[in-house]
Design a protein around this motif. Structure first.
Motif, PDB file in Angstrom:
ATOM      1  N   GLY A   1       0.801  -1.240  -0.185  1.00 31.78           N
ATOM      2  CA  GLY A   1       0.059  -0.292   0.212  1.00 31.78           C
ATOM      3  C   GLY A   1       1.107   1.697  -0.256  1.00 31.78           C
TER       4      GLY A   1
ATOM      5  N   SER B   1       0.638  -6.684   5.167  1.00 35.27           N
ATOM      6  CA  SER B   1      -0.291  -6.945   5.092  1.00 35.27           C
ATOM      7  C   SER B   1       0.128  -8.370   4.180  1.00 35.27           C
ATOM      8  CB  SER B   1      -0.065  -6.688   3.381  1.00 35.27           C
ATOM      9  OG  SER B   1      -0.918  -5.292   3.862  1.00 35.27           O
TER      10      SER B   1
ATOM     11  N   GLN C   1      -6.164  -3.584   3.078  1.00 34.67           N
ATOM     12  CA  GLN C   1      -5.798  -2.226   2.420  1.00 34.67           C
ATOM     13  C   GLN C   1      -6.955  -1.324   1.734  1.00 34.67           C
ATOM     14  OE1 GLN C   1      -2.050  -2.894   2.740  1.00 34.67           O
ATOM     15  NE2 GLN C   1      -1.834  -0.370   3.488  1.00 34.67           N
TER      16      GLN C   1
ATOM     17  N   ASP D   1      -6.174  -4.586   8.322  1.00 32.14           N
ATOM     18  CA  ASP D   1      -5.059  -3.863   7.369  1.00 32.14           C
ATOM     19  C   ASP D   1      -5.610  -2.732   7.324  1.00 32.14           C
ATOM     20  OD1 ASP D   1      -2.859  -3.465   5.637  1.00 32.14           O
ATOM     21  OD2 ASP D   1      -3.043  -5.137   4.895  1.00 32.14           O
TER      22      ASP D   1
HETATM   23 MG   LIG Z   1       0.033  -3.074   3.730  1.00 29.51          MG
END
Ligand SMILES: [Mg+2]
Ligand SMILES: Nc1ncnc2c1ncn2[C@@H]1O[C@H](COP(=O)(O)OP(=O)(O)OP(=O)(O)O)[C@@H](O)[C@H]1O
Ligand SMILES: Nc1ncnc2c1ncn2[C@@H]1O[C@H](COP(=O)(O)OP(=O)(O)OP(=O)(O)O)[C@@H](O)[C@H]1O
Ligand SMILES: [Mg+2]
Lengths: 623, 637
Positions: free
Chosen positions: A511, B420, B461, B541
């Protein structure tokens, strides 16, 4: 213009329905427009049609020649003394036949080639037009139209329009020639036999047209059902992690089966319609042939016509069989072109809501001051739901504005308004006193850069992604941007470095890496206003700090707007706006807001109070 | 040669690029070339695989092949009947009306049989092909539900979609045409046979044109095939670029790339135009050749046949029949040529389809896999786990920790440190390379994925929402969940109010990927979805990364009751989020470097305390060396 647009609950306008609704009604206009497009290639059109006429004429000569040859043979057979002459005549017939066949082949080739060429050329033009239009249509359009539908228009509908010339127009010329002249020849040689030979034409023409129209109508329906099916598949694959996370494969299969059955049922129905028709057509053709054989045979017996003439008739019929069956295809092509065309043109004619005003000038930036003046806004299609109300603030070059607020309070919306992704409904946004609606879009977007909250990454290399906004950039600049965004070290650690292809929408990145890539690509631009829309949410505080250091240099020459939930990201801003329900409810510097003791202070408290001060009832439930 | 042509064109276009019109570092559309475009026309392996899908319908195949043969037979008989009528019914001098009537009767019978046969064949084949098409698609879709995520990560959705649609469709086309091909081949042989039977010499003479045709085709085929394939490929390239423009339009506009992209797309569209024109040339060049050969054959029949008739060696009816047969003779050849390219395309498609069906399922239930019961204790344990997306580059290295039943444990660490990824392992999205992941005391590899999935709910996420209503999204596959439960979950995450403000409330339609909601709102909905799933273990997450702390606190309060007795695994960069966790695990570069609760970690003064301080402290307050240290710690992520 604006305050009415806000309070009044206008009917939600669905652009897709709009596009689809245009499919009916003005079919002729659409066909005329396609024809005009075709005529932009006058030579190819002329060659195609000219060749068609010649090829059809030649084709009609063939049965005549065959009939003649048979007659000659029979004559020679009957009257022995003319044998030598007949043999010569046979040679001539044979050579003529060869010549005519060859020429027909050549002209058919040219007919088909030029017909296709016209189609491919307008296909090319339409592709470009479509691409350009889709690129330019504003966000509000794309919000309301599913991408799958646009893909259908850009691929399937475009084909329907492209093929119109070859499968519609040229075929129409060919069929008119063959059927018209063929019918004339047949009837003029022998009225009764001619009528018999043609008896299948009206039936077949009618049947095949009706069937094709029916198929056409169900085609649209089928398309609809297939698009549901493809949406199910596409979302399943796009959201595969959600599917797996919820172990919902069985449920997804159920969704798939439902959509699939729905489409399969209709597909079967269509097979029925089609087959019932083609078999009946073939039958009626052969039936007419049988009649010709029976009556013609009687006439031959009665001495009214020769065997050769009968052969001519029968050959004519075989020649006519194909074109008559093709009437249906031609009708289909017309129907297809008109529905596909009106959808395609519906898209191409779609008004681009956000575009340069007629008197638009390029932005001239001197001071670099951004001002929001009483801005209000509602998303197109949901005008009843005001999103921003009377938002005003000002930021000068070098200044940073921080925006905080609960989800849905309108922060991203502010970010969307500055580059004019949407137009304000009330009030104005100005850059150095120039209303952004009066500036050219290109100059505005050069001056305003937004790091979007859920950014789209392209399936290409990291380097190309970073250089997306400035593909001419030198490598060193790309690396600098990447360094500033704290991405460089990570990239160097990859086996193929900057040439690594990021997976679709960046799935192979974490991310935070995704967000840093987005930041890096924005750093390549040299805007006067830069907006970071929650773009460090997935980045740890240390990395973020380093990004901020790098950014300080960058921020000196521009207005920086930082939208964030982590207050450390924006506590140094020159001005912090607390947004709630589209209104600024608190504003000021960090210290001022803390002193005020309002919402900002509460937020701050929540983020900085050491753990041991958290009321015990919140413990153990960090969800 | 078509290849060479395309190559030339590329070069020509490249020149344009040099004069500054085209930027060096820009592409539109994916630049991976579609693999395996130039397949064989016949690949027995692929045929075998496809046959497996046809097999359930074998009775129908037999019926339709029989019908095709009958149909072809009647096609052959019709000219013979005409010949009979001419020779026996209407030869001057020996008129025979009964023969004519007999012929008419036979004709009627023949066309009735023809009608019945063609109807049967087309209906049966048409429906069967549709069925097979849907079956193949279902098998592929079903398979994709099981293949490992590492395959899905590498494969674009668009590419899979084109397999599920385009390739499956060309298989359908293939099935329909292959039955027709049987008919065509039968017709060809039938015509040859009948011609030779009617008059051997004339037949041979007429057939003498065939070798010419085959030689011409020998030269034509490979070039034409290349041209067709090139056209096919440029087409999919252009379509891919269009799809990218549609999906990425917001990024394109915000970086003002329209102009550049247009120029680049123009290249692709232009290449597409060129290759299609070339392909059209190749397709059409056979027309005059075939027509000339037809002309030659007819001329031969007229000259030779004519003189034979004059010598009394041939009935005139036979000559007429010959002329008929010649005209029909080239039809099957022409359509076989067409079918050849369909066949070739089908083989390429079949290859791509079987590729999908053959993707190895790495993560698979063991034959004796256990069902994880909802009564399990809810513990999660990592035992010396090493894992990487590619085996050479481990993302997690020797990670061990245990989450006791009912505990909430937080994972913290710099971006890219593997948080993650660790969560993905709990769910067995991927299999570990070394070590073990235990859920409820069982190795996840010993459990059925289905039951594991039901006991582990995740908020990912990246929130992903489906097209449909808000209700359908929260409810998702939990069929037994009531509307009340959905609303309760929405209230718990604080989404109820904004949902009610949407036109339609819970029944409001969401845009594509939930585009008409703010990101935070999307996150709340996906959070609510995880709550409705009612699982023993909840993995969050960055579930509140895009949500302000106040709303977050409200959520935490509301969750206290909902989550009683459940195990929580939480990832967050905003450390305030996880301050209350029972234990905090700090990951860096795939290794655990610290564990403890907030107070312990703060006291320790390691990475956590640095990150924590950074989180709220004014930047200027941070001493340079702390920053330096964090630079060193964090930069190798
Ligand atoms: Mg992540
Ligand atoms: N699907 C994937 N395929 C290949 N590599 C991946 C994939 N997902 C993540 N990675 C890589 O694995 C590493 C760990 O990623 P992960 O997503 O676990 O990080 P994270 O700790 O969650 O980071 P963040 O806080 O930024 O989300 C990263 O270097 C990332 O590039
Ligand atoms: N494209 C759209 N069409 C219609 N409504 C929209 C659209 N985008 C956002 N909205 C609505 O506008 C409101 C404000 O959204 P916005 O994205 O500005 O919120 P935000 O403050 O950025 O929230 P977050 O913190 O979650 O990112 C939300 O209620 C949302 O549902
Ligand atoms: Mg937002």
């Amino acid at each position: 213009m604006t305050s009415e647009a806000i309070g009044s609950a206008t009917k939600p306008r669905n652009s897709l329905a709009h596009v689809k609704a245009a499919g009916w009604g003005k079919g002729l206009n659409t066909l005329a427009r396609i024809t005009r497009m075709n005529l932009r290639h006058p030579w190819q059109v002329a060659f195609a049609i000219g060749s068609t006429i010649i090829a059809a004429t030649l084709q009609l000569l063939i049965p005549q020649l065959l009939g003649r040859a048979v007659d000659q043979t029979q004559a020679a057979f009957a009257g022995g003394e003319a044998g030598a002459i007949a043999e010569q005549a046979l040679w001539i017939s044979a050579l003529l036949l060869l010549l005519v066949s060859t020429l027909r082949g050549l002209f058919t080739m040219s007919q088909n080639y030029f017909a296709e060429a016209v189609g491919h050329h307008i296909g090319y033009e339409l592709r470009l037009a479509c691409y350009e239009k889709i690129q330019r249509l504003s966000f509000s359009f794309h919000d309301q139209v599913h991408s799958g539908d646009l893909i259908t228009i850009g691929m399937l509908d475009l084909e329907g329009v492209r093929m119109f010339f070859s499968t519609g127009v040229v075929r129409m010329v060919l069929l008119t020639m063959l059927i018209g002249i063929g019918a004339y020849l047949l009837i003029s040689t022998d009225l009764v036999l001619g009528l018999l030979a043609l008896s299948f034409v009206p039936f077949v023409a009618w049947r095949s047209s009706v069937t094709q129209l029916k198929l056409r109508a169900t085609w649209l329906d089928l398309q609809e059902r297939l698009s549901v099916l493809s949406r199910v598949m596409e979302e399943n694959l796009g959201g595969i992690r959600v599917v797996r996370a919820f172990a919902s494969q069985a449920y997804e299969m159920l969704k798939f089966d439902r959509a699939s059955k729905n489409a399969l049922g209709l597909a079967h129905e269509r097979v029925d319609i089609r087959v019932r028709n083609t078999s009946a057509m073939t039958f009626s053709f052969f039936f007419a042939m049988g009649l010709v054989l029976l009556f013609g045979g009687n006439k031959v017996i009665a001495g009214e016509i020769s065997v050769g003439r009968l052969t001519t008739f029968l050959t004519f019929m075989t020649i006519l069989q194909m074109p008559v069956r093709q009437i249906g295809l031609m009708v289909n092509s017309f129907a297809r072109a008109s529905t596909c065309g009106s959808r395609l043109f519906g898209l191409l004619d779609m008004d681009i809501e956000i575009k340069d005003a007629p008197d638009a000038k390029p932005l001239e930036i001197s001071e670099g001051t951004l001002r929001f003046e009483n801005v209000s806004f509602a998303y197109p299609g949901a005008e009843g739901r005001p999103i921003l109300r009377n938002v005003s603030f000002e930021a000068r070059r070098g200044e940073t504005v921080g925006i905080v607020g609960p989800p849905g309070s309108g922060k991203s919306t502010i970010a969307h308004l500055i580059p004019r992704f949407y137009d304000v409904a009330g009030g104005a946004i100005t850059l150095d006193g120039q209303d952004i609606r009066k500036a050219t879009l290109a100059s505005l977007r050069r001056e305003v850069a937004v790091v979007q909250q859920d950014a789209f990454l392209f399936t290409t290399t990291i380097e190309n992604n970073i250089a997306y906004g400035d593909p001419w950039a030198k490598e060193s600049r790309i690396e600098r941007a990447s360094e500033s965004a704290q991405l460089h070290n990570y990239v160097l650690g990859l086996p193929t470095g900057y040439q690594t292809v990021v997976g679709e929408r960046g799935v192979s990145l974490s991310g935070g890496q995704r967000q840093r890539l987005t930041i890096a690509r924005t750093m390549m631009l040299k805007p006067s206003v830069i907006v970071f829309d929650d773009s460090t949410a997935a980045i740890d505080a240390a990395t973020e700090q380093r990004i901020r250091v790098a950014m300080r240099r960058f921020a000196k020459d521009r207005v920086t707007i930082v939208i964030a939930h982590r207050l450390s990201s924006l506590m140094h801003a020159d001005q912090i706006l607390f947004l709630e329900n589209g209104e600024i409810v608190e504003r000021g510097r960090h210290e001022e807001l803390l002193a005020k003791g309002g919402r900002y202070k509460a937020l701050y408290e929540l983020q900085v109070r050491p753990g041991d001060q958290i009321p015990s009832d919140e413990d153990g439930s960090a969800g | 040669m078509a290849q060479g042509h395309a190559g030339e064109m590329e070069a020509e276009r490249n020149d344009v690029r040099d004069d500054g019109g085209r930027p060096p570092r820009a592409v539109v559309g994916s630049h991976r070339i579609e693999e395996e475009m130039f397949g064989k026309a016949f690949d027995s392996n692929i045929v075998k695989r496809i046959w497996a899908f046809v097999k359930p319908y074998r009775a129908k195949v037999i019926v339709s092949v029989a019908a095709v043969l009958v149909f072809t037979g009647t096609q052959l008989v019709i000219p013979l009947i005409i010949r009979y009528a001419i020779d026996h019914g209407m030869t001057p001098g020996m008129v025979d009306r009964t023969a004519l009537l007999l012929a008419a009767g036979a004709f009627l019978l023949a066309i009735l049989i023809n009608y019945a046969a063609s109807y049967t064949q087309e209906i049966v084949v048409g429906k069967m092909a549709e069925n097979v098409l849907f079956d193949i698609r279902r098998a592929m879709f079903g398979h994709l539900q099981k293949v490992s995520l590492s395959f899905m990560d590498k494969t674009e959705v668009g590419r899979l979609m084109s397999r599920l649609q385009g390739d499956v469709n060309s298989m359908q086309e293939f099935l329909e045409t292959s039955v027709l091909s049987v008919g065509d081949i039968a017709l060809l042989f039938g015509i040859v046979f009948v011609m030779l039977w009617l008059d051997f010499r004339l037949g041979l003479l007429t057939l003498a044109v065939l070798p010419i045709l085959f030689i011409v085709r020998l030269f034509w085929l490979p070039r034409a095939r290349d041209a067709f394939m090139a056209a096919h490929e440029t087409n999919s390239v252009a379509n891919g670029a269009l799809a990218e423009a549609i999906h990425g339009v917001r990024a394109v506009q915000s970086m003002d790339r329209q102009q550049v992209n247009f120029v680049l797309y123009d290249d692709k569209a232009h290449a597409n135009l060129k290759t299609h024109l070339t392909a059209a040339k190749y397709a059409q060049v056979m027309v005059p050749i075939v027509d000339t050969l037809t002309g030659i054959a007819m001329a031969v029949v007229i000259v030779v046949g004519g003189s034979m008739v004059m010598n009394g060696g041939l009935d005139i009816g036979v000559m007429v029949a010959f002329l008929f047969y010649i005209q029909r003779f080239f039809d099957p050849i022409r359509s076989l040529t067409l079918q050849y390219s369909v066949m070739q395309r089908a083989m390429a498609s079949g290859k791509r389809l079987t590729d999908v069906l053959d993707v190895r399922i790495d993560v698979e239930d063991k034959p004796d896999a256990k069902v994880l019961s909802p009564d399990m204790d809810g513990s999660v344990e990592f035992k010396n786990v090493t894992f990487g997306y590619s085996p050479k580059h481990p993302v997690l290295k020797d990670v061990s920790f245990k989450v006791n039943p009912g505990e909430t444990v937080a994972l913290v660490g710099p971006t890219g440190s593997g948080k993650s990824s660790a969560m993905a392992l709990v769910h067995r999205f991927y299999d570990v390379q070394q070590g073990q992941v235990l859920v409820g005391g069982y190795d996840v590899r010993d459990l059925t994925q289905e039951s594991l999935g039901r006991q582990v709910a995740m908020v990912l996420q990246e929130p992903f929402l489906f097209t449909g209503t808000v209700f359908e999204n929260i409810h998702y596959h939990k069929t037994e969940a009531t509307r009340e439960q959905v609303i309760e979950a929405a209230k718990a995450v604080g989404a109820h109010d904004f949902i009610m403000s949407l036109a339609g409330g819970y029944d409001a339609d969401l845009g594509e990927r939930g585009g008409n909601l703010s990101l935070g709102q999307r996150q709340l909905i996906s959070f609510a979805r995880a709550l409705v799933a009612d699982a023993k273990i909840l993995v969050l997450d960055e579930a509140t990364a895009n949500i302000d702390s106040y709303t977050e606190m409200l959520i935490q309060r509301a969750l206290v009751k909902l989550l009683e007795g459940r195990t929580g695994l939480v990832i967050a960069h905003r450390l305030a989020t996880i301050r209350g966790a029972d234990r905090i695990i700090v990951l860096q570069n795939g290794r655990i470097i610290e564990t403890g609760n907030h107070a312990q970690l703060m006291a320790k003064g390691g990475l956590y305390s640095k990150l924590y301080n950074l989180n709220y402290a004014s930047f200027d307050d941070i001493p340079e060396e702390v920053l330096e240290a964090s630079v060193q710690n964090g930069s190798r992520t």
